[in-house]
Design a protein around this motif. Structure first.
Motif: not given
Length: 454
Positions: A388-389, A411-415, A447-451
């Motif tokens: 996770t970024f 596009t990030r699946a979940s933020v 801001i936590a970014l999924s793949p």
């Protein structure tokens, strides 16, 4: 716990914005992340120990809560019979995981004791680094019968002591791998003994010979409020971490570029930009225009600004207000009665949000940009061991707000977005995100970014 009022506050500054960017479009050269644990490892603190009236059990509680990863310590106050012994530091490490930078501290000269006790810490996995004298301009030394620093005209004794400390560490097979940090306040030298260098280069014209090595890291005490910058302002901690002559506090340039007391030449600006560096004291008192709220915000932004601007480790003064001396009653993350100030609560939330017990072998890259980024808005790209970024974006605006949009190349699946001034839970979770619009003011968001979905 997120109360309804806090949630409304959160939703007021965070909203999703979708922009028409073609799939796979690169916004800019992707940035390589930094392992989240590298940032967390940089977060340190100065504290008191039992010899100054602070029980170890209470220190452990405070260190754990805030999430500190290292503690500034040393042989001052250390004895075989206590109340502060080497076991004190071993127990602190065992109970919290913190490592110690191990110093001579104020006026200390016992290199043999420093090395012997440092080996005990190293064998327990508790040692981070060695540190030279604390502010020899304020606490002079007497080394091998020679006085230096303080009110003396010469700093030769300080220079010889630091040279010998370095040689003692690097000649020991157990300790040679550990870095040595310089003295603090090298900019106060009265004679040019070359302490503005880690290793004195050829032709430097210093009193100590060319090639003398003092340290692996430059060490400064860049307190964010200074006589040349005494008032709250935009970008307060960002400017304090500035490695250039533009910084108005007691920073890297004034100690290792051109010394602030006598103007001795050190490193060029190009060299300073990449000079290995640490801060073993920084922070601020509460009082006047600096409220407890501002104190808390300053200290949270400080760790981010320092790391972003090249400081490998930063230690804030002070964990808890001193009870055994005057003048130090409003620096602390904690009050003298052990009650946490907002600084402790905010830092706890930030370190809890970022917490990572794993190891990231190789950080990845993220394609993102912040459109029309204001000068008070800064960012730090981290990556958790699970992939996770964690993009930390913070504003250092004294008043007002900045509306910014973060665009992602994919596009990030979940933020998930977090606000450490509110708590440790996400304040919003979004799906299929290409851009994020947010209003910033005086603190960070994470801001936590999924793949990516590609």
């Amino acid at each position: 716990m997120i109360t309804p009022s806090k949630m409304l506050r959160s939703l007021a500054w965070l909203a999703l914005a979708v922009v028409p960017i073609a799939p796979g479009h690169s916004l800019a050269a992707p940035q390589t992340a930094i392992a989240t644990n590298d940032f967390l490892d940089s977060i340190g603190v100065v504290t008191t120990f039992p010899d100054r009236g602070q029980p170890l059990a209470r220190t452990i509680e405070m260190v754990r809560y805030c999430g500190f990863r290292w503690v500034r310590a040393g042989i001052e106050g250390l004895s075989d019979n206590g109340p502060t012994t080497i076991q004190t530091f071993l127990d602190l490490h065992r109970e919290t995981g913190v490592r110690l930078n191990w110093g001579l501290v104020s006026g200390g000269t016992d290199v043999k004791k420093l090395v012997e006790t440092g080996k005990v810490l190293a064998e327990a996995g508790a040692l981070l680094a060695f540190e030279g004298n604390n502010e020899p301009n304020n606490w002079g030394v007497t080394y091998q019968g020679e006085k230096g620093g303080g009110s003396e005209r010469s700093w030769m004794a300080v220079a010889k002591l630091q040279r010998d400390l370095y040689q003692a560490v690097k000649s020991d097979p157990v300790l040679a791998k550990y870095p040595v940090w310089s003295i603090s306040e090298s900019g106060a030298q009265k004679d040019n003994v070359g302490l503005q260098f880690l290793t004195i280069p050829p032709g430097a014209g210093t009193r100590m010979p060319d090639g003398t090595t003092y340290a692996d890291y430059a060490n400064v005490h860049n307190y964010i409020y200074h006589s040349h910058s005494p008032y709250p302002a935009d970008n307060k901690t960002w400017h304090a971490a500035d490695p250039t002559a533009a910084s108005r506090v007691d920073g890297l340039f004034g100690n290792f570029g051109v010394t602030w007391a006598r103007g001795f030449r050190g490193y060029t600006q190009e060299q300073l930009d990449t000079l290995p560096r640490v801060t073993t004291e920084t922070g601020t008192t509460i009082g006047g225009a600096v409220t407890e709220q501002m104190h808390g915000l300053n200290l949270m932004s400080l760790y981010l600004a320092q790391f972003k601007r090249g400081y490998a480790y930063t230690s804030v003064y002070l964990l808890r207000d001193r009870t055994d001396e005057g003048g130090n009653q409003s620096f602390g993350f904690y009050k003298a009665d052990y009650s946490p100030r907002k600084a402790a609560i905010y830092l706890h939330n930030l370190t809890a949000i970022l917490a990572d017990k794993g190891i990231l072998a190789k950080p990845g890259k993220l394609d993102f940009t912040i459109a029309d980024q204001p000068e008070t808005v800064h960012d730090l790209l981290l990556q958790h061991s699970d992939g996770t970024f964690q993009l930390v974006v913070w504003d250092e605006r004294l008043s007002g707000q900045d509306r910014v949009t973060v665009h992602f190349g994919d596009t990030r699946a979940s933020v998930r977005t977090y606000d450490p001034t509110i708590g440790v839970d996400p304040v919003q979770t979004l799906s299929n995100v290409r851009s994020l619009e947010t209003t910033l003011s005086d603190h960070p968001i994470v801001i936590a970014l999924s793949p990516s979905m590609q």
